[in-house]
Design a protein around this motif. Structure first.
Motif, PDB file in Angstrom:
ATOM      1  N   ARG A 193       0.858  -1.192   0.000  1.00 25.34           N
ATOM      2  CA  ARG A 193       0.000   0.000   0.000  1.00 25.34           C
ATOM      3  C   ARG A 193       0.890   1.236   0.000  1.00 25.34           C
ATOM      4  O   ARG A 193       0.956   2.003   0.972  1.00 25.34           O
ATOM      5  CB  ARG A 193      -0.933  -0.042   1.209  1.00 25.34           C
ATOM      6  N   VAL A 194       1.558   1.378  -1.103  1.00 26.19           N
ATOM      7  CA  VAL A 194       2.551   2.438  -1.251  1.00 26.19           C
ATOM      8  C   VAL A 194       2.478   2.897  -2.696  1.00 26.19           C
ATOM      9  O   VAL A 194       2.226   2.095  -3.597  1.00 26.19           O
ATOM     10  CB  VAL A 194       3.957   1.857  -0.936  1.00 26.19           C
ATOM     11  N   SER A 195       2.608   4.190  -2.923  1.00 25.93           N
ATOM     12  CA  SER A 195       2.774   4.597  -4.322  1.00 25.93           C
ATOM     13  C   SER A 195       4.118   5.291  -4.458  1.00 25.93           C
ATOM     14  O   SER A 195       4.627   5.906  -3.530  1.00 25.93           O
ATOM     15  CB  SER A 195       1.627   5.501  -4.768  1.00 25.93           C
ATOM     16  N   LEU A 196       4.682   5.126  -5.638  1.00 23.63           N
ATOM     17  CA  LEU A 196       6.049   5.571  -5.880  1.00 23.63           C
ATOM     18  C   LEU A 196       6.063   6.630  -6.968  1.00 23.63           C
ATOM     19  O   LEU A 196       5.353   6.516  -7.963  1.00 23.63           O
ATOM     20  CB  LEU A 196       6.907   4.387  -6.335  1.00 23.63           C
ATOM     21  N   ILE A 197       6.839   7.658  -6.766  1.00 20.72           N
ATOM     22  CA  ILE A 197       6.980   8.711  -7.778  1.00 20.72           C
ATOM     23  C   ILE A 197       8.464   8.887  -8.046  1.00 20.72           C
ATOM     24  O   ILE A 197       9.245   9.114  -7.121  1.00 20.72           O
ATOM     25  CB  ILE A 197       6.380  10.037  -7.276  1.00 20.72           C
ATOM     26  N   ARG A 198       8.828   8.749  -9.305  1.00 24.49           N
ATOM     27  CA  ARG A 198      10.226   8.903  -9.677  1.00 24.49           C
ATOM     28  C   ARG A 198      10.489  10.304 -10.188  1.00 24.49           C
ATOM     29  O   ARG A 198       9.675  10.860 -10.915  1.00 24.49           O
ATOM     30  CB  ARG A 198      10.577   7.928 -10.798  1.00 24.49           C
ATOM     31  N   THR A 216      15.922   0.862 -14.481  1.00 26.34           N
ATOM     32  CA  THR A 216      15.496   0.197 -13.263  1.00 26.34           C
ATOM     33  C   THR A 216      14.061  -0.238 -13.506  1.00 26.34           C
ATOM     34  O   THR A 216      13.285   0.471 -14.148  1.00 26.34           O
ATOM     35  CB  THR A 216      15.598   1.110 -12.043  1.00 26.34           C
ATOM     36  N   GLU A 217      13.717  -1.425 -13.079  1.00 19.81           N
ATOM     37  CA  GLU A 217      12.372  -1.935 -13.318  1.00 19.81           C
ATOM     38  C   GLU A 217      11.526  -1.925 -12.063  1.00 19.81           C
ATOM     39  O   GLU A 217      10.321  -1.817 -12.130  1.00 19.81           O
ATOM     40  CB  GLU A 217      12.431  -3.380 -13.850  1.00 19.81           C
ATOM     41  N   GLN A 218      12.155  -2.092 -10.899  1.00 17.07           N
ATOM     42  CA  GLN A 218      11.343  -2.296  -9.706  1.00 17.07           C
ATOM     43  C   GLN A 218      11.987  -1.654  -8.484  1.00 17.07           C
ATOM     44  O   GLN A 218      13.159  -1.300  -8.493  1.00 17.07           O
ATOM     45  CB  GLN A 218      11.139  -3.791  -9.445  1.00 17.07           C
ATOM     46  N   ALA A 277       6.568  -2.575  -9.102  1.00 17.66           N
ATOM     47  CA  ALA A 277       7.026  -2.137 -10.425  1.00 17.66           C
ATOM     48  C   ALA A 277       7.136  -0.621 -10.431  1.00 17.66           C
ATOM     49  O   ALA A 277       6.197   0.080 -10.052  1.00 17.66           O
ATOM     50  CB  ALA A 277       6.042  -2.601 -11.486  1.00 17.66           C
ATOM     51  N   SER A 278       8.289  -0.135 -10.845  1.00 18.58           N
ATOM     52  CA  SER A 278       8.464   1.308 -10.953  1.00 18.58           C
ATOM     53  C   SER A 278       9.563   1.559 -11.980  1.00 18.58           C
ATOM     54  O   SER A 278      10.710   1.801 -11.635  1.00 18.58           O
ATOM     55  CB  SER A 278       8.853   1.888  -9.596  1.00 18.58           C
ATOM     56  N   PRO A 279       9.213   1.442 -13.254  1.00 15.62           N
ATOM     57  CA  PRO A 279      10.259   1.542 -14.275  1.00 15.62           C
ATOM     58  C   PRO A 279      10.835   2.950 -14.370  1.00 15.62           C
ATOM     59  O   PRO A 279      10.121   3.937 -14.205  1.00 15.62           O
ATOM     60  CB  PRO A 279       9.535   1.147 -15.563  1.00 15.62           C
ATOM     61  N   GLY A 280      12.127   2.993 -14.585  1.00 15.24           N
ATOM     62  CA  GLY A 280      12.799   4.275 -14.785  1.00 15.24           C
ATOM     63  C   GLY A 280      13.890   4.093 -15.804  1.00 15.24           C
ATOM     64  O   GLY A 280      14.445   3.000 -15.937  1.00 15.24           O
ATOM     65  N   ARG A 281      14.201   5.137 -16.541  1.00 12.64           N
ATOM     66  CA  ARG A 281      15.234   5.025 -17.564  1.00 12.64           C
ATOM     67  C   ARG A 281      16.095   6.271 -17.531  1.00 12.64           C
ATOM     68  O   ARG A 281      15.586   7.389 -17.461  1.00 12.64           O
ATOM     69  CB  ARG A 281      14.602   4.882 -18.939  1.00 12.64           C
ATOM     70  N   LEU A 282      17.385   6.054 -17.537  1.00  8.26           N
ATOM     71  CA  LEU A 282      18.322   7.169 -17.570  1.00  8.26           C
ATOM     72  C   LEU A 282      19.169   6.997 -18.814  1.00  8.26           C
ATOM     73  O   LEU A 282      19.845   5.990 -18.969  1.00  8.26           O
ATOM     74  CB  LEU A 282      19.198   7.152 -16.310  1.00  8.26           C
ATOM     75  N   GLU A 311      -1.680   6.897  -7.521  1.00 11.51           N
ATOM     76  CA  GLU A 311      -2.246   5.559  -7.325  1.00 11.51           C
ATOM     77  C   GLU A 311      -1.159   4.600  -6.861  1.00 11.51           C
ATOM     78  O   GLU A 311       0.022   4.829  -7.090  1.00 11.51           O
ATOM     79  CB  GLU A 311      -2.912   5.046  -8.612  1.00 11.51           C
ATOM     80  N   ALA A 312      -1.578   3.553  -6.189  1.00 13.90           N
ATOM     81  CA  ALA A 312      -0.608   2.629  -5.607  1.00 13.90           C
ATOM     82  C   ALA A 312       0.180   1.941  -6.710  1.00 13.90           C
ATOM     83  O   ALA A 312      -0.343   1.622  -7.766  1.00 13.90           O
ATOM     84  CB  ALA A 312      -1.336   1.583  -4.757  1.00 13.90           C
ATOM     85  N   ALA A 313       1.452   1.733  -6.422  1.00 15.77           N
ATOM     86  CA  ALA A 313       2.303   1.035  -7.382  1.00 15.77           C
ATOM     87  C   ALA A 313       1.896  -0.427  -7.451  1.00 15.77           C
ATOM     88  O   ALA A 313       1.488  -1.019  -6.455  1.00 15.77           O
ATOM     89  CB  ALA A 313       3.757   1.155  -6.957  1.00 15.77           C
ATOM     90  N   THR A 314       2.005  -1.000  -8.643  1.00 17.68           N
ATOM     91  CA  THR A 314       1.640  -2.413  -8.788  1.00 17.68           C
ATOM     92  C   THR A 314       2.782  -3.279  -8.270  1.00 17.68           C
ATOM     93  O   THR A 314       3.944  -3.026  -8.546  1.00 17.68           O
ATOM     94  CB  THR A 314       1.383  -2.757 -10.263  1.00 17.68           C
ATOM     95  N   ALA A 315       2.381  -4.299  -7.528  1.00 19.28           N
ATOM     96  CA  ALA A 315       3.388  -5.187  -6.949  1.00 19.28           C
ATOM     97  C   ALA A 315       3.798  -6.230  -7.972  1.00 19.28           C
ATOM     98  O   ALA A 315       2.980  -6.757  -8.714  1.00 19.28           O
ATOM     99  CB  ALA A 315       2.836  -5.861  -5.709  1.00 19.28           C
ATOM    100  N   VAL A 316       5.083  -6.503  -8.031  1.00 21.71           N
ATOM    101  CA  VAL A 316       5.607  -7.528  -8.920  1.00 21.71           C
ATOM    102  C   VAL A 316       5.690  -8.860  -8.188  1.00 21.71           C
ATOM    103  O   VAL A 316       5.402  -9.916  -8.731  1.00 21.71           O
ATOM    104  CB  VAL A 316       7.001  -7.117  -9.434  1.00 21.71           C
ATOM    105  N   SER A 317       6.106  -8.794  -6.926  1.00 19.16           N
ATOM    106  CA  SER A 317       6.249 -10.032  -6.159  1.00 19.16           C
ATOM    107  C   SER A 317       4.865 -10.490  -5.701  1.00 19.16           C
ATOM    108  O   SER A 317       4.014  -9.680  -5.359  1.00 19.16           O
ATOM    109  CB  SER A 317       7.163  -9.794  -4.965  1.00 19.16           C
ATOM    110  N   PRO A 318       4.628 -11.785  -5.688  1.00 20.10           N
ATOM    111  CA  PRO A 318       3.308 -12.290  -5.321  1.00 20.10           C
ATOM    112  C   PRO A 318       3.088 -12.257  -3.814  1.00 20.10           C
ATOM    113  O   PRO A 318       4.034 -12.328  -3.038  1.00 20.10           O
ATOM    114  CB  PRO A 318       3.341 -13.732  -5.834  1.00 20.10           C
TER     115      PRO A 318
END
Lengths: 445, 467
Positions: free
Chosen positions: A56-61, A133-135, A154-159, B30-37
């Motif tokens: 229950r977290v959201s990520l912002i790059r 970075t993918e995750q 999942a939090s893709p980033g590209r540099l 919005e919440a990030a989608t989880a990759v790990s199950p």
């Protein structure tokens, strides 16, 4: 799920009750052990049930789109806690190793419910191209810090890491040479590839052959009665020439000469030549070619050119295939129908591998001026001079043979009307720039 | 590109650098989608395997129940074992003939069983690991039962029959009973795989005699019980109080049907209505053992050892749990360019192509000499050699020999010629630019070109200098 070092310590502390109670007998010691293990597991389960969910977290790059190779950049990742519990997290951002994350890439964050915290990683990429970075992995510990919940999000980033352009140190001196050629220091030599610039008064030192007598007749000298001023014509190199740079990305480009892949030398040479040619008012088109165009920059002028070039180059790597040069003339014809300077950045070092190139060179030289730039191995020169032991002598013989091959290919290139340029990796970009200036001053473009 | 770069470069390349940090992604809430199950997802994904494992466990349990629990490990001469080394076959046959067989594993139980049989019992003793001590053996001998000792150990022989000794293995089938013991006479022969006992004169005089002899040994020996005083032993050996059988072969399931084994075993053991089958177990050893390590150490040592094990496992979990999956680096291909050169050098060396290798250096040297001496590219070798000799003041013939004629006879000569070629080039280079006096590092293909020697002194009047 994961356990922490604190939990291990807690389990190990069980030795105290076991020994204290074990004084009265073995049975008591076993019960103490079981009781302690049950207690620690119970505490762990309690801790786990109180830990915040790492999902229950959201990520912002927040990431710069580009960076030049070797320069540090800061990647910011904001973690927003959307749950109802305090998030005590260890965060790892899944950058590739070549992204060059400073430190251990383990950041501790404490985020209250509904709040956000930003973590900043310093990246110093040590490889060109797209670093990804993918995750992001979050390990969320409970209030006691014994057991943790873990999730990978999942939090893709590209540099995009741009070629370094080390050879820009050569640019100021070449620009000075260019200005000397250019209209600012007018030339008095007329030839193919120069155009009429202006008529000005004769000063001592000017070539007397460039005196324009008709203009002299029209310019009456007010100082000398009945006399006229001597006027000379000046010329300047033609502008708006086309330059087509073709970088070979086939298997020969993967070869590492003096600890620099040929491809990287090609990028350096391209950047320096393009910067110079843009200043000289010429138009530059660029291909990365093996069997097809891997990257292409055409029709871009001015300050945009280098930006587009480095961007196009960033993602190109050498392929393990043989170059097919037969498709190249058509590609160049598609870019320009005019006479152009075609610069081929390739490896012209053995007759076998250069055969394909040599077979299309006559087609190109019939329409264009062609420069074939290739890297010369400085180690071959050093090895050819070392002849002390038997192994050295054999290596010297093999090096001489390699150099003879290079000479042979260069002779063949010359014979088909093109100009070979070869130098050590560090020297090739300025050598190519000098050759361009030579051709320009000679009006051969 | 940093802002502090040289201005003219920045003017060209600044847009390329993109130093202004532009955000690559737009802020999301919005919440990030989880990759790990999650654990639930893991269970769902592994459902098939979980079901399979469950079926397997249930099947094993059912099989266990049907088989009737775990059996004791089938050992040598185990009376219940149908395995090849057990004695189930013999016991079943005896039972079907009305003999009560009582398997026991402890001394007390064996003595109780003998007492319960009212004295008319046979006791088979097979002490595989020599667990019984002398007291136990004496108690058995005094119990009043006929004793059949299979493969007696040293201690048993010492306690029961001091004059009988083990004497190695018998060779082949023993087909001569050679005694008047009834089971032996009936058996006629014993199979291969017997062992031998020797009986000394004292024992013989005490009433001991053997059957199935080979050399000086016997596969079985019969005599009086040590307590009975001896001398008046009943020669009808079925009632002899003490029988020794040297090998277990006679009683094993796999060998009992060979030759007369079965007849001998049944005759020996089936003489009385009760048979106590006594294989000494761990309980017999414990009574006599010294205090164990566990009894000597304090009570908390074992729990602490277990705790140490648990801590090790937990520490392994702590360090072993990875923080997210491995990240793969996509590496580009790079090849060291000098590899072909070195490979070719090794090929020359392996096939000892001295002449060929030297030719490469000679061709290159001649080309460079021609350039340094400002001779046309198409000059003949002889002309180059003459010019080089003239420039360096050497003998023209020796230069010619160095450049063309001499074939390297051995490795040392090859190295010397290679070095001499280098020296010649240096000398020529030095001679063609005496004004500098500094020898170039090495004359490259273009380094000694005509354009570089325009400052040569007038004294040097090489042909072609004015070109």
């Amino acid at each position: 799920m994961a356990v922490t070092g604190r939990f291990v310590l807690l389990v190990a502390l069980g030795v105290v009750p076991v020994v204290v109670l074990g004084g009265s007998g073995a049975e008591a010691a076993w019960f103490a052990l079981l009781g302690w293990l049950a207690l620690t597991v119970g505490l762990g389960v309690l801790d786990l049930s109180l830990a915040a969910s790492p999902r229950r977290v959201s990520l912002i790059r927040d990431l710069p789109a580009k960076v030049r190779l070797g320069e540090p950049v800061v990647s910011a990742l904001t973690v927003v806690n959307t749950g109802e519990r305090m998030l005590r997290a260890t965060v790892r951002d899944g950058w590739e190793p070549s992204a060059g994350v400073a430190g251990a890439n383990r950041s501790r964050l404490v985020v209250a419910p509904g709040e956000r915290r930003s973590l900043r990683l310093q990246l110093t990429p040590w490889r060109r191209g797209d670093r990804r970075t993918e995750q992001v992995t979050i390990r969320s510990a409970g209030p006691l810090g014994l057991w943790c919940r873990q999730a990978t999000l999942a939090s893709p980033g590209r540099l995009r890491v741009l070629p370094p352009f080390h050879s820009r140190v050569h640019l100021p001196s070449r620009l000075t040479r260019l200005r000397e050629l250019d209209g600012r220091t007018p030339m008095l030599v007329r030839g193919q590839g120069t155009e009429f610039d202006s008529i000005r008064e004769y000063v001592r030192g000017d070539d007397v052959r460039s005196i324009d007598w008709r203009a002299t007749a029209r310019h009456v000298d007010p100082a000398a009665r009945g006399g006229t001023k001597l006027m000379v014509r000046t010329w300047r190199p033609e502008r708006d020439r086309r330059i087509v740079i073709v970088a070979d990305t086939s298997r020969t480009a993967a070869a590492r000469v003096a600890d620099e892949p040929r491809l990287d030398t090609a990028w350096e040479s391209t950047l320096l030549l393009s910067a110079l040619a843009t200043h000289a008012g010429d138009r530059v088109d660029f291909f990365a070619w093996d069997r097809r165009a891997r990257a292409r920059v055409t029709g871009v002028t001015g300050s945009q050119l280098l930006a587009r070039l480095v961007d196009a180059m960033a993602g190109v790597e050498a392929e393990l295939i043989e170059a097919d040069w037969t498709g190249l003339p058509a590609q160049i014809r598609a870019v320009t129908s005019r006479r152009a300077l075609v610069v081929l950045l390739t490896a012209a070092d053995s007759p076998g591998s250069a055969r394909g190139l040599l077979s299309v060179l006559p087609q190109l030289t019939a329409r264009h001026t062609v420069l074939v730039a290739s890297v010369q191995d400085p180690e071959a020169d050093a090895a050819a001079a070392r002849r002390d032991t038997l192994d050295d002598a054999y290596l010297a013989a093999a090096s001489e043979r390699a150099r003879l091959d290079v000479d042979r290919v260069a002779a063949a290139i010359r014979q088909s009307g093109a100009h070979p340029v070869s130098a050590a990796p560090r020297d090739l970009p300025p050598a190519l720039a000098d050759r361009y200036l030579e051709l320009k001053s000679a009006g051969l473009l | 590109m940093t802002p502090g770069s040289p201005s003219d470069v920045a003017e060209v390349a600044a847009p390329a650098a993109g130093s202004a940090p532009t955000t690559a992604s737009t802020p999301r809430t919005e919440a990030a989608t989880a990759v790990s199950p999650t654990i639930g997802a893991l269970l769902r994904r592994g459902r098939t395997w979980l079901v399979l494992a469950g079926v397997l466990v249930v099947g094993v349990l059912v099989l266990f129940v049907i088989q009737g629990g775990v059996r004791a490990q089938a050992g040598l001469l185990d009376p219940e074992s149908p395995g090849s080394r057990g004695s189930g076959a013999l016991v079943e046959v005896l039972r079907s003939h009305g003999v009560e067989v009582a398997p026991t594993r402890s001394l007390d139980a064996a003595l109780d069983a003998v007492a319960a049989a009212d004295g008319a019992a046979t006791l088979l003793l097979f002490d595989e690991f020599a667990t019984l001590d002398a007291d136990g053996l004496d108690a058995l001998a005094a119990s009043g039962a006929r004793l059949v000792v299979v493969e007696p150990g040293f201690r048993a022989l010492e306690a029961l029959t001091p004059g009988v000794r083990m004497a190695g293995a018998a060779d082949g089938v023993l087909d001569d009973a050679d005694c008047d013991v009834r089971p032996a006479i009936r058996a006629e022969a014993l199979s291969d795989g017997q062992r031998l006992l020797t009986i000394d004169d004292d024992a013989r005089s005490a009433g001991w005699h053997g059957c199935f002899s080979q050399d000086d040994g016997f596969a079985a020996a019969f005599g009086p019980s040590p307590g009975s005083g001896g001398g008046d032993a009943d020669p009808s050996a079925a009632s002899a109080p003490l029988s020794l059988v040297a090998a277990t072969t006679v009683f094993e399931n796999s060998r009992i049907d060979e030759d007369g084994n079965a007849a001998f075993a049944i005759g020996l053991l089936g003489a009385t209505p009760d048979l106590v089958w006594y294989l000494p177990g761990p309980a017999d050893a414990e009574a006599t053992a010294a205090p164990t390590l566990g009894e000597l150490t304090p009570g908390w040592v074992s729990p602490v050892l277990v705790l140490g094990l648990v801590v090790t496992v937990v520490a392994g979990l702590w360090r072993g749990r990875r923080l997210g999956p491995l990240v793969v680096e996509r590496l580009p291909v790079t090849v060291p360019a000098g590899e072909t050169r070195q490979g070719r050098a090794r090929l020359y060396a392996r096939s000892a192509q001295r002449t060929h290798a030297l030719d490469q250096m000679r061709v290159a040297a001649i080309r460079r000499l021609a350039v340094a001496l400002r001779l046309p590219r198409t000059s003949e070798v002889a002309a180059v050699a003459r010019a080089a000799a003239a420039a360096t003041g050497r003998d023209a013939t020796s230069v010619m020999r160095l450049l063309v004629d001499e074939l390297p006879a051995n490795d040392a000569r090859f190295v010397a010629l290679a070095a001499a070629l280098d020296d010649l080039e240096r000398d020529v280079a030095a001679a063609s630019r005496p004004d500098t006096g500094v020898r170039p590092a090495h004359p490259g293909p273009t380094a000694a070109g005509p354009t570089t020697t325009t400052t040569a002194t007038p004294s040097d009047d090489q042909p072609g200098r004015q070109r």
